[in-house]
Design a protein around this motif. Structure first.
Motif, PDB file in Angstrom:
ATOM      1  N   ALA A  19      55.549  -2.035 -43.584  1.00 13.21           N
ATOM      2  CA  ALA A  19      56.014  -0.900 -44.378  1.00 13.21           C
ATOM      3  C   ALA A  19      57.128  -0.174 -43.634  1.00 13.21           C
ATOM      4  O   ALA A  19      57.107  -0.073 -42.405  1.00 13.21           O
ATOM      5  N   ASP A  20      58.087   0.346 -44.397  1.00  2.00           N
ATOM      6  CA  ASP A  20      59.176   1.089 -43.767  1.00  2.00           C
ATOM      7  C   ASP A  20      58.649   2.437 -43.266  1.00  2.00           C
ATOM      8  O   ASP A  20      57.600   2.906 -43.703  1.00  2.00           O
ATOM      9  N   PRO A  21      59.353   3.065 -42.322  1.00  2.00           N
ATOM     10  CA  PRO A  21      58.859   4.317 -41.722  1.00  2.00           C
ATOM     11  C   PRO A  21      58.619   5.448 -42.730  1.00  2.00           C
ATOM     12  O   PRO A  21      57.660   6.203 -42.580  1.00  2.00           O
ATOM     13  N   GLU A  22      59.451   5.556 -43.754  1.00  4.70           N
ATOM     14  CA  GLU A  22      59.272   6.618 -44.746  1.00  4.70           C
ATOM     15  C   GLU A  22      57.987   6.406 -45.548  1.00  4.70           C
ATOM     16  O   GLU A  22      57.251   7.347 -45.827  1.00  4.70           O
ATOM     17  N   THR A  23      57.699   5.157 -45.883  1.00  8.31           N
ATOM     18  CA  THR A  23      56.464   4.843 -46.602  1.00  8.31           C
ATOM     19  C   THR A  23      55.252   5.131 -45.736  1.00  8.31           C
ATOM     20  O   THR A  23      54.267   5.707 -46.205  1.00  8.31           O
ATOM     21  N   MET A  24      55.311   4.765 -44.468  1.00  7.97           N
ATOM     22  CA  MET A  24      54.187   5.036 -43.562  1.00  7.97           C
ATOM     23  C   MET A  24      53.984   6.538 -43.369  1.00  7.97           C
ATOM     24  O   MET A  24      52.853   7.009 -43.287  1.00  7.97           O
ATOM     25  N   LYS A  25      55.076   7.290 -43.318  1.00  6.58           N
ATOM     26  CA  LYS A  25      54.973   8.749 -43.175  1.00  6.58           C
ATOM     27  C   LYS A  25      54.259   9.353 -44.391  1.00  6.58           C
ATOM     28  O   LYS A  25      53.379  10.192 -44.253  1.00  6.58           O
ATOM     29  N   THR A  26      54.635   8.894 -45.579  1.00  3.91           N
ATOM     30  CA  THR A  26      54.000   9.363 -46.808  1.00  3.91           C
ATOM     31  C   THR A  26      52.530   8.960 -46.848  1.00  3.91           C
ATOM     32  O   THR A  26      51.661   9.766 -47.209  1.00  3.91           O
ATOM     33  N   ASP A  76      44.465   6.354 -36.111  1.00  2.00           N
ATOM     34  CA  ASP A  76      44.651   5.131 -36.914  1.00  2.00           C
ATOM     35  C   ASP A  76      43.380   4.295 -36.989  1.00  2.00           C
ATOM     36  O   ASP A  76      43.420   3.070 -36.951  1.00  2.00           O
ATOM     37  N   SER A  77      42.247   4.947 -37.099  1.00  2.00           N
ATOM     38  CA  SER A  77      40.972   4.231 -37.078  1.00  2.00           C
ATOM     39  C   SER A  77      40.394   3.972 -38.463  1.00  2.00           C
ATOM     40  O   SER A  77      39.525   3.124 -38.617  1.00  2.00           O
ATOM     41  N   THR A  78      40.882   4.672 -39.483  1.00  2.00           N
ATOM     42  CA  THR A  78      40.289   4.507 -40.810  1.00  2.00           C
ATOM     43  C   THR A  78      40.965   3.414 -41.627  1.00  2.00           C
ATOM     44  O   THR A  78      40.332   2.821 -42.494  1.00  2.00           O
ATOM     45  N   GLY A  79      42.238   3.181 -41.399  1.00  2.00           N
ATOM     46  CA  GLY A  79      42.968   2.179 -42.168  1.00  2.00           C
ATOM     47  C   GLY A  79      43.435   2.675 -43.530  1.00  2.00           C
ATOM     48  O   GLY A  79      43.983   1.901 -44.317  1.00  2.00           O
ATOM     49  N   ILE A  80      43.224   3.950 -43.811  1.00  2.00           N
ATOM     50  CA  ILE A  80      43.612   4.500 -45.112  1.00  2.00           C
ATOM     51  C   ILE A  80      45.128   4.461 -45.276  1.00  2.00           C
ATOM     52  O   ILE A  80      45.637   3.999 -46.295  1.00  2.00           O
ATOM     53  N   ALA A  81      45.867   4.927 -44.271  1.00  2.00           N
ATOM     54  CA  ALA A  81      47.330   4.955 -44.368  1.00  2.00           C
ATOM     55  C   ALA A  81      47.896   3.554 -44.536  1.00  2.00           C
ATOM     56  O   ALA A  81      48.814   3.335 -45.336  1.00  2.00           O
ATOM     57  N   THR A  82      47.346   2.590 -43.823  1.00  2.00           N
ATOM     58  CA  THR A  82      47.816   1.212 -43.944  1.00  2.00           C
ATOM     59  C   THR A  82      47.580   0.674 -45.344  1.00  2.00           C
ATOM     60  O   THR A  82      48.455   0.042 -45.940  1.00  2.00           O
ATOM     61  N   SER A  83      46.404   0.945 -45.895  1.00  2.00           N
ATOM     62  CA  SER A  83      46.090   0.489 -47.248  1.00  2.00           C
ATOM     63  C   SER A  83      46.980   1.160 -48.291  1.00  2.00           C
ATOM     64  O   SER A  83      47.444   0.509 -49.230  1.00  2.00           O
ATOM     65  N   VAL A  84      47.225   2.450 -48.117  1.00  2.00           N
ATOM     66  CA  VAL A  84      48.082   3.169 -49.055  1.00  2.00           C
ATOM     67  C   VAL A  84      49.514   2.647 -48.971  1.00  2.00           C
ATOM     68  O   VAL A  84      50.175   2.423 -49.988  1.00  2.00           O
ATOM     69  N   ALA A  85      50.008   2.415 -47.753  1.00  2.00           N
ATOM     70  CA  ALA A  85      51.359   1.878 -47.585  1.00  2.00           C
ATOM     71  C   ALA A  85      51.477   0.501 -48.217  1.00  2.00           C
ATOM     72  O   ALA A  85      52.483   0.183 -48.862  1.00  2.00           O
TER      73      ALA A  85
END
Length: 104
Positions: A19-26, A76-85
């Motif tokens: 994912a691009d940095p802007e997407t990961m930030k969101t 970064d232990s839940t994986g929520i941001a990665t899944s959302v990205a």
């Protein structure tokens, strides 16, 4: 009539790419918001004894919940941001354009 079995051709739902940095930030902001609401609900059910209760606790509980949520999200232990990205990235078409946008 004879039906011959054929191999299924399954199309992947989304490209697997970083994912691009802007997407990961969101996605990270979404994770923090989600965790803050979750932690706030959990804190409502915790009995903290003689120091709990009252208007002050209700006022400051959301700040405490947000601080906990930021710390959890930073690990970064839940994986929520990665899944959302990944879900945000799935909205791209195969030619790199976004779904819903027409090509001229």
């Amino acid at each position: 009539m004879e039906i011959m079995p054929t191999a299924l051709s399954l199309k992947p739902l989304a490209k697997t790419r970083e994912a691009d940095p802007e997407t990961m930030k969101t996605a990270k902001k979404f994770e923090e918001m989600f965790l803050a609401q979750t932690v706030d609900e959990m804190l409502k059910s915790v009995d903290i004894g003689a120091f709990g209760g009252g208007h002050a606790e209700e006022t400051w509980r959301s700040f405490l919940a947000r601080a906990y949520a930021e710390q959890i999200a930073d690990q970064d232990s839940t994986g929520i941001a990665t899944s959302v990205a990944r879900a945000i990235g799935a909205y791209g078409d195969t030619d790199g354009t976004r779904t819903g946008q027409g090509t001229a």
